[in-house]
Scaffold this motif. Structure first.
Motif, mmCIF file in Angstrom:
data_model
loop_
_atom_site.group_PDB
_atom_site.id
_atom_site.type_symbol
_atom_site.label_atom_id
_atom_site.label_comp_id
_atom_site.label_asym_id
_atom_site.label_seq_id
_atom_site.Cartn_x
_atom_site.Cartn_y
_atom_site.Cartn_z
ATOM 1 N N ARG A 99 3.698 6.290 -8.235
ATOM 2 C CA ARG A 99 4.191 7.538 -8.832
ATOM 3 C C ARG A 99 4.539 8.579 -7.777
ATOM 4 N NH1 ARG A 99 0.249 9.081 -13.647
ATOM 5 N NH2 ARG A 99 -1.350 8.213 -12.323
ATOM 6 N N THR A 100 5.009 8.095 -6.648
ATOM 7 C CA THR A 100 5.412 8.973 -5.557
ATOM 8 C C THR A 100 6.700 8.374 -5.020
ATOM 9 O OG1 THR A 100 3.082 9.353 -5.058
ATOM 10 C CG2 THR A 100 4.650 9.943 -3.358
ATOM 11 N N ASN A 145 0.810 -1.223 0.000
ATOM 12 C CA ASN A 145 0.000 0.000 0.000
ATOM 13 C C ASN A 145 0.842 1.271 0.000
ATOM 14 O OD1 ASN A 145 -2.669 -0.778 -0.264
ATOM 15 N ND2 ASN A 145 -2.796 -1.371 1.893
ATOM 16 N N LEU A 146 1.776 1.321 -0.958
ATOM 17 C CA LEU A 146 2.509 2.572 -1.158
ATOM 18 C C LEU A 146 1.775 3.375 -2.225
ATOM 19 C CD1 LEU A 146 6.139 1.146 -1.276
ATOM 20 C CD2 LEU A 146 4.997 2.270 0.650
ATOM 21 N N LEU A 147 1.963 4.695 -2.210
ATOM 22 C CA LEU A 147 1.380 5.524 -3.264
ATOM 23 C C LEU A 147 2.231 5.383 -4.515
ATOM 24 C CD1 LEU A 147 0.339 8.861 -1.533
ATOM 25 C CD2 LEU A 147 -1.015 6.816 -1.984
#
Ligand SMILES: Nc1ncnc2c1ncn2[C@@H]1O[C@H](COP(=O)(O)OP(=O)(O)OP(=O)(O)O)[C@@H](O)[C@H]1O
Ligand SMILES: [Mg+2]
Lengths: 248, 410
Positions: free
Chosen positions: A106-107, A102-104
């Motif tokens: 394109r960040t 659950n990483l963002l």
């Protein structure tokens, strides 16, 4: 006051149950669970699929609320808090690590790790410093500007762990953190967890693998929404095997 | 999280999909552009009408003699002379609300220079006429009261006549032109005026003393009546309405009309005509601007549509943010400010576009370019309002997502 707080358990579930309603069908995922974790413990939760492990973890992580029963976190009944207050507890008191990272997208790694600090109102410069520190801590000091898809699964999970740690929580919750990782990377994560445990952070993790559970000091087994067994044990020290062995 | 952080977050998330952001704000761009262009066009048109009417002379009234009534057939106003030279004298000297008055006798005739000729309209009048009708002199001077007195054969030419007889840029003062085979000395040339409110060329005319006009151009003897109209300039402090009253009273008295007799003259208030013209352009530009404003609302709906899609697409992102401690109001602010930034950027680009269009049109129609800053601020304020208004629903939807549901969303 403070001493009083030290003596009470960090986590106390009291008769917690959770009923999911899908249309006309009701599923009781948790059935009146009593569960206590003292500060400084390292607990592994095991159990077959569908036994309610994730349901309990989500409640412990203040992502969800029990249908009945109480959840005392640091002695505070968080099952009565509203959405905003729960957000503050998630932000300040605990860190959560998911099986699917659950990483963002394109960040950058750095920005992902900064996220909890952003919502804690920490200044930009301080955020950057602490996020960098957390990433260095998990061995990703060289990957600050990488985006999640430019990182391996193990690296992504370490970014997620750095994010969970960056706001210095008392409690780290991890739902199958090694579920998507190979055994060597899994051990690396466990080395990190044992280090955190030594630093006084309380850890609760869910796993299917007995090896992983072996690194914890206490193993809880769940079945059909209830706790089947709860045993203390001598944790196995996590050691990353030399590279040749892993290859052979 | 403070406003600046939220703003940075919104901008960076909008920059991540530039094309979509641009297309989303296109509705606002067009809406604001249209409003600003339309208002500028309306203002330009109005200023243009004002300019044209000002060129006729200000505070102007026109007195037409009465209608003839021969054998039951009633002619229109002006068909029967009823205003006398004495009436004119009385108007000039006895009515305080009148600043000046002059007759306009009109016909058209052929004029000849040494090697050219041209058919144009001839106006017979008195020197006051130039002031009343706002004619200034480009060359030489107007004829004098004495010239009118003696019926001198002098003439003031309009610019178009000078062009046709001598070519542009020639100074004909002192030259002789022939009207009705009589030699007239050119004493002055009027400055260019351009188009009249009726669309004719104001400068295609020449001016001679009224007496000379009757004797030489029309070859008639001087009568008691003025065979034409009177132009009256009201005193600006009194106003045209007051002058209209005073003139009516004076003329009725002088013509000895009893209570139940109708006027044997007609006084028209030209400034009123100008006002009604003005009002119709105003109504038109208001209409155009409101149509443009509707497109702004349509643009707002476009923003709402895309923001709703965006909230659905980014459900997991919302879940992640909530999981690490974003409060509902942080999520609300993030999406609301995204909508606001979209609308405001669209508004700014639209304002630039609208100004460009207004400038282009002003150049094309030779209108003055009038851009009112209040309109720009209003349009920007309105687009911000549209952004907040239409962004609120998607943003609320986002902020009400349950963290665990959002994280599970596929
Ligand atoms: N959102 C939901 N809606 C309805 N039922 C649900 C929902 N989440 C979980 N359940 C049900 O609740 C029970 C417990 O699910 P839970 O995810 O806690 O199991 P788990 O122990 O984590 O299993 P696994 O090891 O497969 O992750 C299951 O029967 C599941 O079908
Ligand atoms: Mg699970």
């Amino acid at each position: 006051m403070n001493g009083n707080r030290e003596r009470m358990p960090l986590i106390a579930l009291r008769g917690a149950s959770k009923v999911y309603r899908t249309g006309d069908v009701e599923v009781a995922a948790l059935k009146g669970v009593d569960f206590t974790v003292e500060a400084g413990e390292f607990v592994a939760i095991m159990g077959s699929s569908g036994s309610g492990k994730s349901t309990m973890m989500n409640i412990l992580g203040c992502l969800d609320r029990p249908t009945t029963g109480r959840y005392l976190l640091e002695g505070q009944d968080v099952s009565r808090l509203d959405r905003t207050e729960l957000a503050v507890v998630r932000n300040r008191t605990l860190g959560f690590v998911f099986q699917s990272f659950n990483l963002l997208a394109r960040t950058s790694a750095l920005e992902n790790v900064e996220l909890p600090l952003l919502y804690a109102g920490v200044s930009a410069r301080e955020r950057r410093r602490r996020a960098r520190e957390a990433l260095e801590r998990v061995g990703l000091g060289e990957r600050l500007e990488h985006h999640p898809r430019q990182l391996s699964g193990g690296q992504q999970q370490r970014v997620a762990i750095a994010r969970a740690l960056v706001n210095r929580p008392r409690l780290l919750l991890a739902d199958e953190p090694t579920g998507n990782l190979d055994s060597r990377t899994s051990v690396e994560v466990m080395v990190l967890f044992q280090e955190l445990r030594r630093e006084g952070i309380t850890l609760v993790l869910v796993t299917h693998e007995p090896d992983i559970a072996g690194y914890a000091g206490r193993v809880v087994v769940m079945k059909d929404g209830r706790i089947l067994s709860d045993q203390r044990q001598q944790p196995v020290p996590a050691v990353v095997p030399p590279l040749e062995e892993a290859v052979s | 999280m403070n406003l600046l952080e939220t703003l940075r977050l919104a901008v960076s998330s909008l920059l991540r999909s530039k094309m979509r952001s641009f297309l989303t704000s296109l509705g606002i761009i067009i809406g604001v552009g249209a409003v600003i262009a339309m208002v500028a066009i309306g203002d330009g048109a109005r200023a243009n009408v004002q300019k044209v009417f000002d060129s006729m002379g200000t505070d102007l009234l026109i007195i037409l003699p009465g209608s003839s009534n021969s054998g039951g057939a009633r002619g229109g106003f002006g068909s029967q002379p009823s205003i006398t030279w004495d009436d004119l004298e009385a108007i000039r000297t006895q009515v305080p609300s009148v600043r000046a008055a002059a007759p306009e006798l009109r016909t058209s005739t052929q004029v000849f220079s040494e090697d050219q000729n041209w058919r144009t309209s001839v106006i017979g009048t008195t020197p006051d006429f130039f002031a009343v009708r706002a004619w200034s002199l480009a060359e030489g001077e107007r004829f004098s009261e004495a010239d009118v007195e003696v019926g001198a054969k002098v003439v003031v030419l309009g610019q178009t006549v000078v062009e046709k007889l001598y070519g542009a840029g020639f100074n004909p003062v002192g030259q002789v032109v022939r009207i009705n085979k009589m030699p007239f000395t050119v004493v002055g040339v009027t400055a260019r005026k351009g188009q009249s409110p009726m669309g004719t060329d104001n400068d295609d005319t020449l001016f001679v003393p009224a007496t000379t006009f009757q004797r030489q151009v029309q070859a008639q003897s001087l009568g008691k009546y003025i065979p034409g109209a009177l132009f009256v300039q009201a005193d600006p402090t009194a106003g045209t309405a007051r002058a209209w009253e005073d003139l009516t009273v004076l003329l009725r008295e002088r013509h000895r009309l009893s209570e139940d007799e109708a006027n044997d003259f007609d006084i028209r208030d030209l400034s009123e005509m100008a006002n009604s013209r003005q009002q119709s352009t105003e109504t038109l530009s208001l209409l155009l601007a409101s149509i443009a404003a509707v497109s702004l609302v349509v643009g707002g709906i476009g923003i709402m549509n895309i923001m709703l899609v965006s909230v659905t697409e980014r459900t997991r992102e919302i879940g992640v943010r909530a999981a690490v401690g974003a409060r509902p109001r942080d999520i609300l602010a993030q999406f609301l400010i995204e909508a606001l930034v979209l609308a405001l950027l669209g508004g700014l680009v639209g304002a630039a576009l609208g100004l460009g269009v207004a400038r282009l049109l002003a150049a094309r129609f030779q209108w003055p370019l009038l851009v009112r800053p209040d309109v720009i601020f209003l349009a920007l304020g309105f687009s911000a309002l549209v952004g907040v208004g239409f962004g609120l629903y998607p943003a609320r939807k986002a902020s009400r997502l349950d963290p665990i549901d959002a994280l599970r969303y596929e």
